[in-house]
Design an enzyme around this catalytic site. Sequence first.
Site, PDB file in Angstrom:
ATOM      1  N   GLU C  29       0.842  -1.197   0.000  1.00 30.05           N
ATOM      2  CA  GLU C  29       0.000   0.000   0.000  1.00 30.05           C
ATOM      3  C   GLU C  29       0.875   1.244   0.000  1.00 30.05           C
ATOM      4  O   GLU C  29       1.744   1.384   0.864  1.00 30.05           O
ATOM      5  CB  GLU C  29      -0.907  -0.008   1.241  1.00 30.05           C
ATOM      6  N   GLU C  60      -4.575  -6.669   2.728  1.00 32.34           N
ATOM      7  CA  GLU C  60      -3.343  -7.375   3.077  1.00 32.34           C
ATOM      8  C   GLU C  60      -3.382  -8.846   2.739  1.00 32.34           C
ATOM      9  O   GLU C  60      -2.346  -9.452   2.444  1.00 32.34           O
ATOM     10  CB  GLU C  60      -3.020  -7.168   4.561  1.00 32.34           C
ATOM     11  N   PHE C  83       2.379  -1.842   8.797  1.00 31.52           N
ATOM     12  CA  PHE C  83       2.686  -1.980  10.223  1.00 31.52           C
ATOM     13  C   PHE C  83       2.617  -3.469  10.570  1.00 31.52           C
ATOM     14  O   PHE C  83       1.727  -4.174  10.090  1.00 31.52           O
ATOM     15  CB  PHE C  83       1.662  -1.228  11.092  1.00 31.52           C
ATOM     16  N   ALA C  84       3.492  -3.900  11.463  1.00 32.34           N
ATOM     17  CA  ALA C  84       3.530  -5.316  11.833  1.00 32.34           C
ATOM     18  C   ALA C  84       2.200  -5.769  12.424  1.00 32.34           C
ATOM     19  O   ALA C  84       1.803  -6.931  12.276  1.00 32.34           O
ATOM     20  CB  ALA C  84       4.657  -5.572  12.828  1.00 32.34           C
ATOM     21  N   HIS C 129      -0.769  -0.130  16.524  1.00 35.30           N
ATOM     22  CA  HIS C 129       0.262   0.261  15.557  1.00 35.30           C
ATOM     23  C   HIS C 129       1.660   0.216  16.169  1.00 35.30           C
ATOM     24  O   HIS C 129       2.573   0.856  15.661  1.00 35.30           O
ATOM     25  CB  HIS C 129       0.016   1.687  15.031  1.00 35.30           C
TER      26      HIS C 129
HETATM   27  C1  LIG Z   1      -5.534  -3.260   7.839  1.00 36.09           C
HETATM   28  C2  LIG Z   1      -4.893  -1.947   7.685  1.00 36.09           C
HETATM   29  N1  LIG Z   1      -4.155  -1.692   6.590  1.00 36.09           N
HETATM   30  C3  LIG Z   1      -3.554  -0.505   6.414  1.00 36.09           C
HETATM   31  C4  LIG Z   1      -3.685   0.469   7.353  1.00 36.09           C
HETATM   32  C5  LIG Z   1      -2.964   1.796   7.177  1.00 36.09           C
HETATM   33  N2  LIG Z   1      -3.917   2.837   6.852  1.00 36.09           N
HETATM   34  C6  LIG Z   1      -4.421   3.629   7.790  1.00 36.09           C
HETATM   35  S1  LIG Z   1      -5.544   4.677   7.189  1.00 36.09           S
HETATM   36  C7  LIG Z   1      -5.384   4.045   5.636  1.00 36.09           C
HETATM   37  C8  LIG Z   1      -6.184   4.602   4.524  1.00 36.09           C
HETATM   38  C9  LIG Z   1      -7.625   4.383   4.742  1.00 36.09           C
HETATM   39  O1  LIG Z   1      -8.307   4.965   3.712  1.00 36.09           O
HETATM   40  P1  LIG Z   1      -9.864   5.222   3.816  1.00 36.09           P
HETATM   41  O2  LIG Z   1     -10.559   3.979   4.183  1.00 36.09           O
HETATM   42  O3  LIG Z   1     -10.273   5.870   2.554  1.00 36.09           O
HETATM   43  O4  LIG Z   1     -10.037   6.227   5.045  1.00 36.09           O
HETATM   44  P2  LIG Z   1      -9.526   7.714   5.205  1.00 36.09           P
HETATM   45  O5  LIG Z   1      -8.204   7.637   5.870  1.00 36.09           O
HETATM   46  O6  LIG Z   1      -9.503   8.357   3.879  1.00 36.09           O
HETATM   47  O7  LIG Z   1     -10.517   8.342   6.130  1.00 36.09           O
HETATM   48  C10 LIG Z   1      -4.452   3.040   5.608  1.00 36.09           C
HETATM   49  C11 LIG Z   1      -4.047   2.300   4.417  1.00 36.09           C
HETATM   50  C12 LIG Z   1      -4.447   0.179   8.508  1.00 36.09           C
HETATM   51  N3  LIG Z   1      -4.578   1.064   9.487  1.00 36.09           N
HETATM   52  N4  LIG Z   1      -5.051  -1.010   8.632  1.00 36.09           N
END
Ligand SMILES: Cc1ncc(C[n+]2csc(CCOP(=O)(O)OP(=O)(O)O)c2C)c(N)n1
Lengths: 342, 342, 326, 326
Positions: C29, C60, C83-84, C129
């Site tokens: 990502e 994932e 993140f792990a 996290h």
């Molecule tokens: C399972 C997981 N994968 C990746 C992340 C890292 N991450 C945090 S916010 C985010 C983007 C989320 O996008 P969206 O659902 O559009 O929400 P927004 O942040 O735009 O409100 C990601 C990839 C995470 N927290 N959890």
Amino acid sequence: MLLPTDLGLPSRPAFKGEINGHELALFELMVRLRLFERRAYDLFLQGLVKGTSHLSLGQEAVAAGFARAMEPTDLTFATYRGHAHTLARGVPMSAVMGELMGRATGLMAGKGGSMHLTSVEHGMMGSYAIVGAHLPVAVGAAWAARSRGTKQVVVCFFGDGTTNIGAFHEALSLASVWRVPVVFVCENNLYMEYTAISAVTPVRHPLADRASAYGLSATMVDGNDVAEVFDVARRSLAECREGGGPVLIEALTYRQSGHSRTDPGTYRPKEEVEAWLARDPLACYADYLVSSGFSRAELDEIEAKATAEVDGAVEAARSAPPPEISLVETNLWADGSASWRS
Amino acid sequence: MLLPTDLGLPSRPAFKGEINGHELALFELMVRLRLFERRAYDLFLQGLVKGTSHLSLGQEAVAAGFARAMEPTDLTFATYRGHAHTLARGVPMSAVMGELMGRATGLMAGKGGSMHLTSVEHGMMGSYAIVGAHLPVAVGAAWAARSRGTKQVVVCFFGDGTTNIGAFHEALSLASVWRVPVVFVCENNLYMEYTAISAVTPVRHPLADRASAYGLSATMVDGNDVAEVFDVARRSLAECREGGGPVLIEALTYRQSGHSRTDPGTYRPKEEVEAWLARDPLACYADYLVSSGFSRAELDEIEAKATAEVDGAVEAARSAPPPEISLVETNLWADGSASWRS
Amino acid sequence: MAILSYREAVARALAQEMSRDPKVVLIGEDVAAAGGVFKATAGLLDQFGSSRVLDTPIAEQAIIGAALGAAMNGLRPVAEIMFADFFAVCWDQIANQVAKTRYMTNGQISVPLVIRTANGGGVRFGAQHSQSVENWVMMIPGLKVVAPSTPRDVVGLTAAAIRDPDPVVVLEHKALYAVREEVPEGELVDELGKAVVRREGEDATVLSLGAMVPRSLAAADRLARERGIELTVVDVRSLVPLDVTTLLDSVRATGRLFTVEENPRLCGWGAEILSIVVEEAWDDLKAAPIRITTPHVPLPAADVLEDAALPSVERIVDTVEKHLAS
Amino acid sequence: MAILSYREAVARALAQEMSRDPKVVLIGEDVAAAGGVFKATAGLLDQFGSSRVLDTPIAEQAIIGAALGAAMNGLRPVAEIMFADFFAVCWDQIANQVAKTRYMTNGQISVPLVIRTANGGGVRFGAQHSQSVENWVMMIPGLKVVAPSTPRDVVGLTAAAIRDPDPVVVLEHKALYAVREEVPEGELVDELGKAVVRREGEDATVLSLGAMVPRSLAAADRLARERGIELTVVDVRSLVPLDVTTLLDSVRATGRLFTVEENPRLCGWGAEILSIVVEEAWDDLKAAPIRITTPHVPLPAADVLEDAALPSVERIVDTVEKHLAS
Ligand SMILES: Cc1ncc(C[n+]2csc(CCOP(=O)(O)OP(=O)(O)O)c2C)c(N)n1
Ligand SMILES: Cc1ncc(C[n+]2csc(CCOP(=O)(O)OP(=O)(O)O)c2C)c(N)n1
Ligand SMILES: [Mg+2]
Ligand SMILES: [Mg+2]
């Protein structure tokens, strides 16, 4: 690049929704959210808020419109981008600010942090930092509500990027099969972190284009239009409360800031940012209120009050002590302890 | 209860698909799968096959139709219900039977068992026992095929129940975004273990009704009609091979036996079972072949040959030694060892 | 010699291996256009193009599954899990598929893939996290596991992981991304399964990895300066394969063992190593080996709480001192 | 007293608690109409109706997530995950959500839920349906973990788990479902965190749980009969909370410890208990404690291979004998 017009949105919100009597309350709520988030950002830059933080600048109409339509007993499930949803349910600013600054007065005494704001007392059942994780949880809360006959409705907010993860799919399937009273609200702000959602998603409307896969239909709303959001929220909640099963809403909006503290958001085309700033949910709504007879002065007064509230919250948090370090080993278990021995 | 007619299927397969020249080969393949599975079942009852096992009785037309349409370099990904898919790719019966009986001659020398049949040599990339797990893996194999320009197509089989799990959703989204050469084949046999799929799924057609959620369309086929399956398979493979991206196929079929060894399948309405037995893919196809000019005698001869092959495989497995127990600590790593020390 | 940050070292290792072997590809990502949320993959898209550096949806299971499938079919993928903690959402792919494929197929399928992730705490990200998942991966047969503590080791161990024919989990430590040091120019490749003695002393052996290595070294300096206690500090670096020889040699020499780990306490890697030492060097031990760990709780977010939870220099100093005195 | 099989004991425990508390509900795949694939929930749908016994789609994340949400909102759900291996597909819900909710919210939310699953090997189901995941759950702060070895304990521990205000994982052992014994009539509820001494002897202490308990007892009988070696066998029963007192008392008395576990070797519960014993009872140990485990490999399917991998009565006998002799 996705301009509002590409999504069929007017260049400014239309404010046609039915909000009779709620005009100023909605304005006040949005102003409070806006000013809180701005201050939170300043405090990051000063190093007073640690870790990370995800702001709702530009998305306030969704949080405000929904929260205002909910009953106090209804339940909110939100993401790491949860300050606005938490405040909107009535949680005091000082408790949220205290949590962001890691103080003893924080909502969870510093144990959760910005990404996990929770206040059961206010029906705010948690902010979840794993993308998608709270959708099944919201289904469960709604199942319990139906099973116990509480008449609660559960509202579950998530982002556009979340629609690609497995938990989303499992939750929507189960919610539909069990027909539980949950409103799923996708805040489509066009980005998952630093990547445009359109670059990694096979459909244009991450939630709406998938509703039929769950035997459901979805409503699309202008997420920068608090009147439309409030109106749709009220109708959706009523539908769910009367046993209407899960409701899906995709709110089209825009994240005005970067994804999180460390992100300047430079990957976004200037023209796109400008077009969306021109439809800022708060400024446009203020103009609308003035054009429909409210005075700038009363709006300014509301804003001044909100500024004072934010000031007070920051002051309270600043002067609060840090949490006792003994808290580290408490409240893992219901007996208050954290012991793994019997 | 779901009768064939409820799903818009004729009471007997129509056999209208284009199979010119493949008539007897398809028959032979189906007979071999049928007889193998029947014998496997007998061996369970005798305690010679241990553990569990999931038969494809009644679903042979899907495995046969696809395998016959694939190029030798194409790749198959299947589930724990994978005997038929493995044999259909040309894996010798004796190796499969040896694996089921836990002998040294087994396909994986007994290390995998019935649920994990794999023969890379035959393009059979594995049978997966965690529902949904292989769908993302198939996407990755297809991505590598495209990226390396191998012209391989990946065919990934799974059940109706699998469409409700998260991995399904993630895999289909990614496959669509990356446009990789994979054919997803849902063998909709109306049941997930002991529960009718309709009782726990919000749409009628678990795969087809969800295709649009991934920006794709799906083809529905009569999974008991080997001619239709073969024809559609051939066209789908060609489409993928020419860069057509993922293809979705939902094959309507029926599991004639219970879910696994220990399941008598008594939860299925008698009328439903009978209606589906009446459209047995093998018996109906035999009738069709005879009606189109093939002689019963040649079919009987094919069957006799297959019986002999099964007999031989069982005999070979029976007389094979058990695996050396030293195998337990081999082949965890590419150097052949299983040591966690350097 | 160039001065590299730990995060730059990640990109350098990837670039080194991607230049060498066209089969090496990177997915995850925000790894491509954005260069990673920790900026650890910056520049790779420009250098290697969009067919070798690919952004994915937030999925994932699809990321690891796709890496596995690609590894089966001729590529050598490096998959980033941001993140792990997110190993949890793709744990089936990691623990049940990637780890078991070679064994279950009796060696028919090799799985040359690397899973990189930002592991560990110390940056106030809260319970979801900040986890240290060394024990999650160490406990699964079929995964190799390395955890570099310096920019140089990031390059050497990541390169070795990519060249290895088996699945390797590389636990980068997110609190170390900004750490800088001189890293030799030219190709750098380590061997998996080699611990490194970072400091020698005769009074006791301290085993640590990741962000606990600098803390252990600081504690050792303090103990030497203030108490005249001389510690050997071993950077374990590779949990699987484990360099039992180096660990046991040191413990045999000092007779005393402390492990310093970020894992919550129960079933951490410290317990495993302690058990190995007890089983294999019983007669050489002068006293009970001691584990210094995070208590068995999730990590709290507030700085004072997180600092109190993670093993600190002070806690290492105090624990060692107390036990050597008794 | 009624003679109950281990599988019937599951249904009995659930019926006992569902009769007592209308908030107790049961969800899972095939648990309702079919009575469970192991027939461990047979009859419950008829007895308690479809609003309290619910079939789900194949969606383990949804199952655990729904149980968590329901537990937050007034129910006391029991969620079945059919095989312990499938914890991997819902590991985020188990490890990141269920386990951490109470702590992260500083006690605002209690999570009274039970996750039942069929754990362990011995029935030739191969690598993805035979895993022993005791260490997976023990290593996560916020989960309680019990593992009954007898029908009686199934009732007592499951009832205790349901009444507990925190999340409890109940590891049923799939190789024991057919085992039968007399179970007292009437309400039966144990206390979590109590180990039971199944046999007393002065030469060494053997700790085991689940299907390893009958094997340990058989080994102890054989050693007594054939070699005059008398073992104490402790059934650990509850990994979290852990009955350290009972374990240490026994080890202190015998001075020798063997753990017998089905976990693959690295970072198993045996390593944890061994470490605790070493740290807390060093001076009472007469020799190095020894772990008897499955080797660090996935489980093979063929009967001869699986039997060779899992700790067997023979292996326990031989290991104990060898170490007591030296
Ligand atoms: C399972 C997981 N994968 C990746 C992340 C890292 N991450 C945090 S916010 C985010 C983007 C989320 O996008 P969206 O659902 O559009 O929400 P927004 O942040 O735009 O409100 C990601 C990839 C995470 N927290 N959890
Ligand atoms: C993740 C996971 N959950 C549950 C199971 C248990 N299980 C094995 S097969 C099966 C039913 C699958 O149904 P379907 O996808 O329709 O395939 P079919 O067996 O009908 O071929 C279930 C629930 C599993 N193996 N993996
Ligand atoms: Mg977004
Ligand atoms: Mg099915």
